[in-house]
Design a protein around this motif. Structure first.
Motif, short mmCIF file in Angstrom:
data_model
loop_
_atom_site.label_atom_id
_atom_site.label_comp_id
_atom_site.label_asym_id
_atom_site.label_seq_id
_atom_site.Cartn_x
_atom_site.Cartn_y
_atom_site.Cartn_z
N ARG A 5 -43.88 -45.14 13.78
CA ARG A 5 -44.70 -44.71 15.07
C ARG A 5 -44.36 -43.41 15.92
O ARG A 5 -45.40 -42.70 16.05
CB ARG A 5 -44.57 -46.02 15.96
CG ARG A 5 -45.70 -47.23 15.92
CD ARG A 5 -44.96 -48.41 16.37
NE ARG A 5 -43.86 -48.60 15.73
CZ ARG A 5 -43.73 -49.30 14.52
NH1 ARG A 5 -44.91 -49.84 14.30
NH2 ARG A 5 -42.57 -49.60 13.82
N THR A 6 -43.27 -43.38 16.07
CA THR A 6 -42.87 -42.58 17.26
C THR A 6 -43.12 -40.79 16.52
O THR A 6 -43.72 -40.24 17.00
CB THR A 6 -41.40 -42.71 17.44
OG1 THR A 6 -41.14 -43.85 18.01
CG2 THR A 6 -41.00 -41.70 18.58
N ARG A 26 -34.86 -37.49 16.92
CA ARG A 26 -34.42 -38.76 16.87
C ARG A 26 -33.20 -38.59 16.21
O ARG A 26 -33.01 -37.93 14.75
CB ARG A 26 -35.45 -39.62 16.13
CG ARG A 26 -34.56 -40.96 15.70
CD ARG A 26 -35.84 -42.04 15.28
NE ARG A 26 -36.57 -42.58 16.56
CZ ARG A 26 -37.14 -43.54 16.51
NH1 ARG A 26 -37.33 -44.33 15.58
NH2 ARG A 26 -38.07 -43.76 17.79
N ARG A 59 -32.16 -49.20 22.73
CA ARG A 59 -32.40 -47.99 23.63
C ARG A 59 -33.69 -48.05 24.37
O ARG A 59 -33.91 -47.69 25.58
CB ARG A 59 -32.41 -46.63 22.79
CG ARG A 59 -33.50 -47.01 21.70
CD ARG A 59 -33.21 -45.84 20.61
NE ARG A 59 -33.91 -45.79 19.39
CZ ARG A 59 -33.62 -44.98 18.07
NH1 ARG A 59 -32.42 -44.63 18.32
NH2 ARG A 59 -34.44 -45.23 17.33
N ARG A 107 -36.77 -56.26 18.61
CA ARG A 107 -36.29 -56.57 17.40
C ARG A 107 -34.73 -56.66 17.29
O ARG A 107 -34.10 -55.81 18.31
CB ARG A 107 -36.50 -55.59 16.48
CG ARG A 107 -36.10 -55.49 14.98
CD ARG A 107 -36.66 -54.18 14.36
NE ARG A 107 -36.25 -52.78 14.96
CZ ARG A 107 -34.99 -52.22 14.32
NH1 ARG A 107 -34.42 -53.00 13.42
NH2 ARG A 107 -34.68 -51.17 14.82
N PRO A 112 -42.20 -52.88 20.92
CA PRO A 112 -42.24 -51.68 20.53
C PRO A 112 -42.56 -51.28 19.13
O PRO A 112 -42.84 -50.11 18.78
CB PRO A 112 -41.09 -51.15 21.01
CG PRO A 112 -40.15 -52.19 20.96
CD PRO A 112 -41.09 -53.40 21.16
N GLY A 113 -42.27 -52.28 18.28
CA GLY A 113 -42.47 -52.38 16.80
C GLY A 113 -40.94 -51.49 16.42
O GLY A 113 -40.46 -50.85 17.06
N PRO A 114 -40.66 -51.64 15.31
CA PRO A 114 -41.48 -52.43 14.23
C PRO A 114 -40.99 -54.00 14.37
O PRO A 114 -40.05 -54.21 14.85
CB PRO A 114 -40.77 -51.98 12.69
CG PRO A 114 -39.23 -51.34 13.48
CD PRO A 114 -39.61 -50.86 14.65
C1 NCD Z 1 -37.86 -48.49 18.71
C2 NCD Z 1 -36.81 -47.70 18.36
O1 NCD Z 1 -36.75 -46.87 17.33
O2 NCD Z 1 -35.79 -47.90 19.36
N1 NCD Z 1 -39.06 -48.47 17.83
C3 NCD Z 1 -40.04 -47.62 18.34
O3 NCD Z 1 -39.63 -46.25 18.35
N2 NCD Z 1 -41.23 -47.94 18.31
C4 NCD Z 1 -37.49 -50.15 18.53
C5 NCD Z 1 -36.84 -50.67 17.36
O4 NCD Z 1 -36.39 -50.02 16.24
O5 NCD Z 1 -36.58 -51.81 17.40
#
Ligand code: NCD
Length: 315
Positions: free
Chosen positions: A59-60, A109, A174, A228, A269-271
């Motif tokens: 997603r991000t 990231r 986070r 998650r 926020p997924g996944p």
């Molecule tokens: C989150 C992350 O990467 O911190 N996902 C996201 O950016 N949509 C949450 C996660 O990984 O559980």
């Protein structure tokens, strides 16, 4: 429009209510671009955005790439497997080499907390933190606030009077940290719920009400956000006896969902790990705004790229 106060987007810590609202208001004006047949404006033409994703992301990363493209910036994507970090190059050397090619924005990231702040000190480009270890994920928090404002406070400025319950692995998330900071700054009432092993020390100091059971946290909440279990970040002995037990006591299944207010919205926020922290019927049900979060994410990232990527300056 007032110029943005921040050169980088490293975390919500240190941001004021006005900083957050500036992003949300600008994102609202950008939303409409994604509904057009031709989804592109020339705002960041000639600017270069490097997406440096050294941890998994669907997603991000896609959201940042689409956001940059809709503003006409040139985008370059570098992932863990395609970067020279697999050949032993340090993050600092990678960043210095990227800087030598004069990007305007680096979206990073990384698994290390503080990685974005460190790189921001070493490069001229604006740095946007797309998640650094278990520290912060500011753009997720901003898109979560945009989604909550759209559904629960349409036409309002802040989130005063909205009760948000964040449930799951708070300690290693986070997203939870950035969300608590942003939501409290906007006047929302925040509750967090997790087994004691997943509650970080000092979370109350950020302004959240702490629960070690999900039921009292979600009762009367306007928003329920499920998280998650961050297996990749948890170390040491097991945090809970087994997945079945976790999902029975801390998952949002039909039993827990029946306790929710009729008009509560459900976020993630997924996944998603279906059947663990959330049941498929709840994730796909009428109260879920999980996919709208993804839609809001593009507009929020367009706003952030505009604000730190030179949208103000004349070429
Ligand atoms: C989150 C992350 O990467 O911190 N996902 C996201 O950016 N949509 C949450 C996660 O990984 O559980």
């Amino acid at each position: 429009m007032t110029p943005f106060r921040h050169r980088h987007v490293l975390g919500i810590a240190g941001w004021t209510r006005e900083d957050i609202l500036q992003v949300l208001d600008l994102a609202e004006t950008f939303r409409e671009i994604s509904e057009r047949p031709i989804k592109k404006v020339p705002t960041l033409r000639g600017r270069t955005v490097v997406n440096l994703f050294l941890e998994p992301s669907t997603r991000t990363r896609t959201s940042f790439e689409i956001a940059a493209k809709r503003l006409s910036a040139d985008t370059i994507n570098i992932s863990d497997s395609t970067s020279s970090t697999v050949k032993g190059e340090t993050l600092l050397d990678t960043a210095r080499n990227l800087q030598a090619m004069r990007p305007d924005v680096i979206v990073l990231r990384h698994s290390a907390s503080g990685a974005s702040a460190f790189i921001a000190q070493q490069v001229d480009a604006a740095v946007i933190n797309a998640g650094d270890g278990l520290h912060e994920h500011p753009t997720q928090a901003l898109l979560d606030c945009a989604t909550i404002r759209k559904h629960k406070r349409p036409g309002a400025t802040d989130l005063a009077g909205v009760t948000v319950a964040i449930c799951g692995d708070i300690a290693h998330s986070r997203v939870a940290r950035s969300d608590v900071l942003a939501l409290c700054t906007l006047g929302a009432k925040v509750r967090v719920a997790a087994p004691r092993t997943m509650l970080p020390v000092g979370i109350e100091a950020l302004g959240a009400e702490v629960h070690d059971r999900i039921e009292p946290a979600i009762a009367e909440a306007d928003v329920v956000m499920m998280l998650r279990i961050q297996k990749e970040r948890a170390s040491g002995p097991g945090l809970f006896p087994n997945t079945r037990e976790y999902s029975r006591y801390f998952g949002l299944g039909s039993r827990a969902a029946a306790l929710l207010k009729e008009d509560a919205i459900i976020m993630h926020p997924g996944p998603i790990n279906r059947g663990v922290e959330i049941d498929p019927a709840v994730a796909d049900g009428p109260r879920s705004v999980i996919l709208d979060q993804v839609t809001q994410g593009v507009a929020v990232r367009m706003a952030l790229l505009y604000l730190v990527g030179g949208g103000f300056q004349e070429l």
